[in-house]
Design a protein around this motif. Structure first.
Motif, PDB file in Angstrom:
ATOM      1  N   MET A 181       0.836  -1.190   0.000  1.00 28.60           N
ATOM      2  CA  MET A 181       0.000   0.000   0.000  1.00 28.60           C
ATOM      3  C   MET A 181       0.875   1.247   0.000  1.00 28.60           C
ATOM      4  O   MET A 181       2.015   1.224   0.454  1.00 28.60           O
ATOM      5  N   SER A 182       0.315   2.330  -0.523  1.00 26.55           N
ATOM      6  CA  SER A 182       0.981   3.627  -0.433  1.00 26.55           C
ATOM      7  C   SER A 182      -0.075   4.704  -0.278  1.00 26.55           C
ATOM      8  O   SER A 182      -1.260   4.481  -0.534  1.00 26.55           O
ATOM      9  N   GLY A 183       0.348   5.872   0.155  1.00 23.66           N
ATOM     10  CA  GLY A 183      -0.579   6.980   0.296  1.00 23.66           C
ATOM     11  C   GLY A 183       0.175   8.271   0.507  1.00 23.66           C
ATOM     12  O   GLY A 183       1.368   8.274   0.853  1.00 23.66           O
ATOM     13  N   VAL A 241      -4.698   6.949  -1.225  1.00 23.22           N
ATOM     14  CA  VAL A 241      -4.258   5.627  -0.798  1.00 23.22           C
ATOM     15  C   VAL A 241      -4.458   4.648  -1.952  1.00 23.22           C
ATOM     16  O   VAL A 241      -5.500   4.630  -2.602  1.00 23.22           O
ATOM     17  N   GLU A 242      -3.437   3.836  -2.210  1.00 25.50           N
ATOM     18  CA  GLU A 242      -3.472   2.909  -3.340  1.00 25.50           C
ATOM     19  C   GLU A 242      -2.982   1.529  -2.924  1.00 25.50           C
ATOM     20  O   GLU A 242      -2.244   1.378  -1.952  1.00 25.50           O
ATOM     21  N   THR A 285      -5.911   0.839   6.456  1.00 24.40           N
ATOM     22  CA  THR A 285      -5.050  -0.297   6.140  1.00 24.40           C
ATOM     23  C   THR A 285      -5.701  -1.664   6.332  1.00 24.40           C
ATOM     24  O   THR A 285      -5.118  -2.677   5.939  1.00 24.40           O
ATOM     25  N   SER A 286      -6.896  -1.715   6.931  1.00 27.06           N
ATOM     26  CA  SER A 286      -7.593  -2.997   7.079  1.00 27.06           C
ATOM     27  C   SER A 286      -8.955  -3.006   6.388  1.00 27.06           C
ATOM     28  O   SER A 286      -9.335  -4.000   5.773  1.00 27.06           O
ATOM     29  N   VAL A 287      -9.696  -1.910   6.491  1.00 27.85           N
ATOM     30  CA  VAL A 287     -11.042  -1.850   5.929  1.00 27.85           C
ATOM     31  C   VAL A 287     -11.011  -1.375   4.479  1.00 27.85           C
ATOM     32  O   VAL A 287     -11.589  -2.000   3.581  1.00 27.85           O
ATOM     33  N   LEU A 288     -10.325  -0.259   4.229  1.00 26.08           N
ATOM     34  CA  LEU A 288     -10.309   0.344   2.896  1.00 26.08           C
ATOM     35  C   LEU A 288      -9.710  -0.542   1.801  1.00 26.08           C
ATOM     36  O   LEU A 288     -10.196  -0.497   0.664  1.00 26.08           O
ATOM     37  N   PRO A 289      -8.651  -1.350   2.050  1.00 27.56           N
ATOM     38  CA  PRO A 289      -8.036  -2.111   0.952  1.00 27.56           C
ATOM     39  C   PRO A 289      -9.007  -2.927   0.116  1.00 27.56           C
ATOM     40  O   PRO A 289      -8.811  -3.084  -1.096  1.00 27.56           O
ATOM     41  N   HIS A 290     -10.066  -3.433   0.714  1.00 28.95           N
ATOM     42  CA  HIS A 290     -11.026  -4.238  -0.039  1.00 28.95           C
ATOM     43  C   HIS A 290     -11.729  -3.416  -1.119  1.00 28.95           C
ATOM     44  O   HIS A 290     -12.195  -3.966  -2.121  1.00 28.95           O
ATOM     45  N   LEU A 291     -11.830  -2.124  -0.904  1.00 31.50           N
ATOM     46  CA  LEU A 291     -12.480  -1.253  -1.879  1.00 31.50           C
ATOM     47  C   LEU A 291     -11.505  -0.763  -2.941  1.00 31.50           C
ATOM     48  O   LEU A 291     -11.922  -0.184  -3.951  1.00 31.50           O
ATOM     49  N   LEU A 292     -10.219  -0.978  -2.740  1.00 30.77           N
ATOM     50  CA  LEU A 292      -9.206  -0.510  -3.682  1.00 30.77           C
ATOM     51  C   LEU A 292      -8.883  -1.536  -4.754  1.00 30.77           C
ATOM     52  O   LEU A 292      -8.362  -1.185  -5.810  1.00 30.77           O
TER      53      LEU A 292
END
Length: 330
Positions: free
Chosen positions: A142-144, A184-185, A216-223
């Motif tokens: 991940m990066s942001g 965030v990517e 870092t735990s919830v958002l990644p699924h939407l990315l």
């Protein structure tokens, strides 16, 4: 007519997902799928993925431990999975801080050759209820961008408040103390979602997000594009479980409403049906804004007491199970 059995997919990672799984294990049992982030690059998981080029096993291990039954067998295996090695005094050993469950999972991956099948074998050994899946078979990073407060300088000669890109999940998890996170990517951007995880989302009655580290735990699924598409197209209803504490090292300065705005910003097409929050986690002065933002994403806010009486910063599994059961039947 109320439904007695629900198929549930729970998305997240770390301690937050473990809290949800401990609750859902009570009400969803064998019809439960945990879908876990695979971008962790710190601690035991970070060392393992660096040395062996495998998925970070830590969050997957925690999910498996959370699904163990509350029996002598289940409690024992949960403790074994979470056990961390410590060398004797004065010695720095290669096993220091490695969790036993991480090593067991990686051993199964090496022997079986597939991360999903390896996790199934681990679940069978533990007697875990439900299944645990990685969000992707490919290790992710991940990066942001972190935007420092405008009054703080970065390097001499640089403009005040110039954003800095951080390329580590561990660093992002504490970036809120440095400033505001944006852009965030997930990398690689075109990584494929785990097909079994996509199928679980498509076949679920409910999809549950959170609680946990928001970026870092919830958002990644939407990315992840395939995952985001599945979450948009599924006929399942969607529920967000809010954190008990809004401001963490990752989300300093953010209100509960800001948490919802973040998810909506990165996946505006995904509608949410329910937002579950402990009454004490949303101040009275914040409630009007919080409920307005929830309504904008299609959600009804449900306030239920879900925190532990002994540890007010931790969700109580039984209380959370009862609250989710009411949400699912509402």
């Amino acid at each position: 007519m109320k439904k007695s059995v629900f198929r549930v997919a729970a998305l997240g990672g770390g301690h937050g997902l473990s809290a949800t799984l401990a609750a859902l294990r009570i009400i969803a049992a064998e019809h439960l799928t945990a879908i876990v982030t695979v971008a962790d690059d710190g601690g035991s998981s970070g060392r393992i993925r660096q040395d062996m080029d495998v998925l970070p096993p830590g969050d997957l291990r925690m999910a498996l431990a959370a699904l163990c039954d509350d029996t002598e067998w289940g409690r024992t295996w949960a403790q074994v999975m979470q056990h961390r090695f410590r060398s004797r005094d004065g010695v720095t050993g290669s096993l220091d801080d490695h969790a036993m469950g991480n090593l067991l999972i990686v051993a199964l991956w090496e022997l079986i050759g597939d991360p999903v099948d390896g996790l199934r074998w681990a679940g069978a050994l533990l007697g875990a209820r439900g299944q645990v899946l990685p969000m992707s078979r490919q290790p992710l990073t991940m990066s942001g961008l972190v935007h420092p407060p405008v009054h703080e300088r970065t390097e001499p000669g640089e403009e005040d408040g110039a954003p800095v890109r951080i390329g580590s999940q561990v660093e992002l998890a504490k970036a809120g103390r440095m400033g505001r996170l944006s852009d965030v990517e997930i990398h690689p951007a075109q990584a494929q979602a785990c097909v079994e995880a996509v199928s679980a989302i498509e076949l679920s009655d409910w999809v549950v997000f959170g609680p946990g580290s928001w970026y870092t735990s919830v958002l990644p699924h939407l990315l992840l594009e395939d995952m985001r598409t599945a979450l948009y197209e599924t006929e399942a209803k969607r529920c967000i479980v809010m954190n008990l504490i809004a401001e963490t090292d990752e989300t300093a300065g953010m209100s509960p409403a800001d948490h919802l705005r973040v998810l909506h910003h990165y996946a505006p097409q995904i509608r949410i049906d329910r937002v579950l929050a402990d009454p004490e986690s949303v101040k009275q002065s914040e409630r009007e804004e919080f409920q307005e933002v929830a309504a904008q994403i299609g959600a009804q806010v449900v306030y239920q007491e879900v925190r532990s009486t002994d540890r007010p910063d931790v969700h109580d599994p039984l209380r959370l199970a009862m609250a989710l059961h009411e949400v699912f039947n509402s």
